[in-house]
Design a protein around this motif. Structure first.
Motif, PDB file in Angstrom:
ATOM      1  N   UNK A  87       0.809  -1.218   0.000  1.00 13.10           N
ATOM      2  CA  UNK A  87       0.000   0.000   0.000  1.00 13.10           C
ATOM      3  C   UNK A  87       0.842   1.267   0.000  1.00 13.10           C
ATOM      4  N   UNK A  88       0.503   2.149  -0.959  1.00 13.22           N
ATOM      5  CA  UNK A  88       1.169   3.459  -1.010  1.00 13.22           C
ATOM      6  C   UNK A  88       0.551   4.435  -0.019  1.00 13.22           C
ATOM      7  N   UNK A  89      -0.683   4.158   0.423  1.00 11.48           N
ATOM      8  CA  UNK A  89      -1.435   5.179   1.153  1.00 11.48           C
ATOM      9  C   UNK A  89      -1.865   4.786   2.564  1.00 11.48           C
ATOM     10  N   UNK A  90      -1.474   3.620   3.058  1.00 15.19           N
ATOM     11  CA  UNK A  90      -1.902   3.250   4.406  1.00 15.19           C
ATOM     12  C   UNK A  90      -1.128   4.079   5.432  1.00 15.19           C
ATOM     13  N   UNK A  91      -1.611   4.036   6.656  1.00 18.31           N
ATOM     14  CA  UNK A  91      -0.979   4.742   7.785  1.00 18.31           C
ATOM     15  C   UNK A  91      -0.861   6.249   7.530  1.00 18.31           C
ATOM     16  N   UNK A  92      -1.897   6.817   6.895  1.00 18.59           N
ATOM     17  CA  UNK A  92      -2.012   8.271   6.693  1.00 18.59           C
ATOM     18  C   UNK A  92      -0.779   8.906   6.063  1.00 18.59           C
ATOM     19  N   UNK A  93      -0.112   8.187   5.191  1.00 18.79           N
ATOM     20  CA  UNK A  93       1.055   8.765   4.509  1.00 18.79           C
ATOM     21  C   UNK A  93       0.958   8.434   3.024  1.00 18.79           C
TER      22      UNK A  93
END
Ligand SMILES: Nc1nc2c(ncn2[C@@H]2O[C@H](COP(=O)(O)OP(=O)(O)O)[C@@H](O)[C@H]2O)c(=O)[nH]1
Ligand SMILES: [Mg+2]
Length: 243
Positions: free
Chosen positions: A121-127
C-alpha cells in the motif's frame, strides 16, 4: 514458504525491465516460481523470457495473441497458478515500481496477521509513499482511491495498487469467471470481491517508485473502463448480486 509461491508478472513492452526483474527475483528468492504473461509485445519481451527459461526451470511464460489488458492477463495467470496448487500467489509490475525486496515482507505479514490478501500500500498509515511519480498520476490515483473508499465502502486505502500476495484459498473462493474488468480496474474488482466474501485484507506499507526504463501503458480508455466497472459493481453489491 517462498518455495510454494509464484509471482505473476504481466508484461507489455518490458524488454528492458524483464531480465533485470527476473534475475533480481531469483537472486533474492532462489526457490520462487515466476510466471510472465506477455501480450505479444512488439519489443519482443517474450524472446528475452524464453532465453532466460533455459537457465531457470521455475520461470514460466504465457504468450497471448495481442494486447488484451492487464485484468485478463492476471485472470489467465491466476487460473494457471491455481491449477498448479501454489500456496501463495503474488502479483507485481515488471517496471521496478514495486521493490522485489518487499515481497518477503508481504508474505510475512500475510501469515503473521492470518489474512487472506496482503496489499502493498502506497497510502496506508495516513502517509503517501511514492517516489518520482508525476504529480498528475499521484493526484489521479489518490483521488480515485479516496472516491472508492467513500463510494463502495471498501476500506482499503490503496485499492488500485498492483503489488499483492494472495493465499490460494482466497482466489479459490471468488468466481474468477464472473470478473468483468479487462484493464487496471481489475485490481479493485478482485479486492472488492474478496472483501464481500468476508475474507481478511491487510495493507502493508510499500514505497512505489516511478519506472526508470520503458513507458507506462496507462491511457484514457483505462480510466473510462474503471468508472464504468465501479458503477456496475456498486449496483451489483447494492442489489446483492456481487458474485
Ligand atoms: N500482459 C499485459 N501486461 C500489461 C498490459 N498493460 C500493462 N501491462 C503491464 O502491467 C504492469 C503495469 O503497467 P504500467 O504501464 O507500469 O502502468 P502504470 O504503473 O500504472 O503506469 C507492467 O508490468 C506492464 O507491462 C496489458 O494489456 N497486457
Ligand atoms: Mg508502472
Amino acid at each position: 514458504m517462498i518455495d510454494s509461491s509464484i509471482v505473476i508478472i504481466p508484461t507489455y513492452n518490458e524488454a528492458l525491465n524483464v531480465q533485470p526483474m527476473i534475475e533480481k527475483l531469483f537472486e533474492l528468492y532462489p526457490q520462487i516460481s515466476i510466471l510472465i504473461i506477455d501480450d505479444n509485445s512488439p519489443d519482443k519481451t517474450s524472446m528475452v523470457v524464453e532465453a532466460l527459461q533455459k537457465l531457470h526451470p521455475r520461470l514460466f511464460l504465457i504468450n497471448r495473441a495481442g494486447k488484451l489488458g492487464l485484468g485478463t492477463a492476471y485472470l489467465e495467470g491466476f487460473e494457471w497458478a491455481l491449477s498448479k496448487k501454489f500456496k501463495f500467489i503474488f502479483q507485481m509490475d515488471c517496471d521496478f515500481s514495486h521493490d522485489p525486496k518487499d515481497l518477503q515482507n508481504l508474505l510475512n505479514e500475510l501469515i503473521n496477521q492470518n489474512s487472506d490478501l496482503a496489499i502493498g500500500s502506497r497510502y496506508s498509515e495516513s502517509a503517501i509513499r511514492t517516489k518520482d511519480w508525476p504529480v498528475h498520476r499521484l493526484a489521479l490515483s489518490y483521488t480515485a482511491a479516496f472516491f472508492l473508499r467513500t463510494f463502495t465502502g471498501l476500506k482499503t486505502r490503496d485499492a488500485l495498487g498492483g503489488f499483492k500476495c494472495f493465499r490460494i484459498e482466497a482466489l479459490e473462493t471468488i468466481n474468477l469467471k464472473n470478473i468483468i474488468s479487462k484493464g487496471y480496474v481489475f485490481q479493485f474488482e478482485i479486492n472488492y470481491k474478496i472483501h464481500s466474501k468476508d475474507l481478511k485484507i491487510i495493507e502493508v506499507p510499500i514505497l512505489f517508485s516511478q519506472r526508470v526504463m520503458g513507458v507506462s501503458k496507462m491511457n484514457f480508455g483505462i480510466i473510462l473502463e474503471a468508472v464504468n466497472v465501479i458503477l456496475i459493481l456498486r449496483i451489483k453489491k447494492f442489489t446483492d448480486r456481487l458474485h
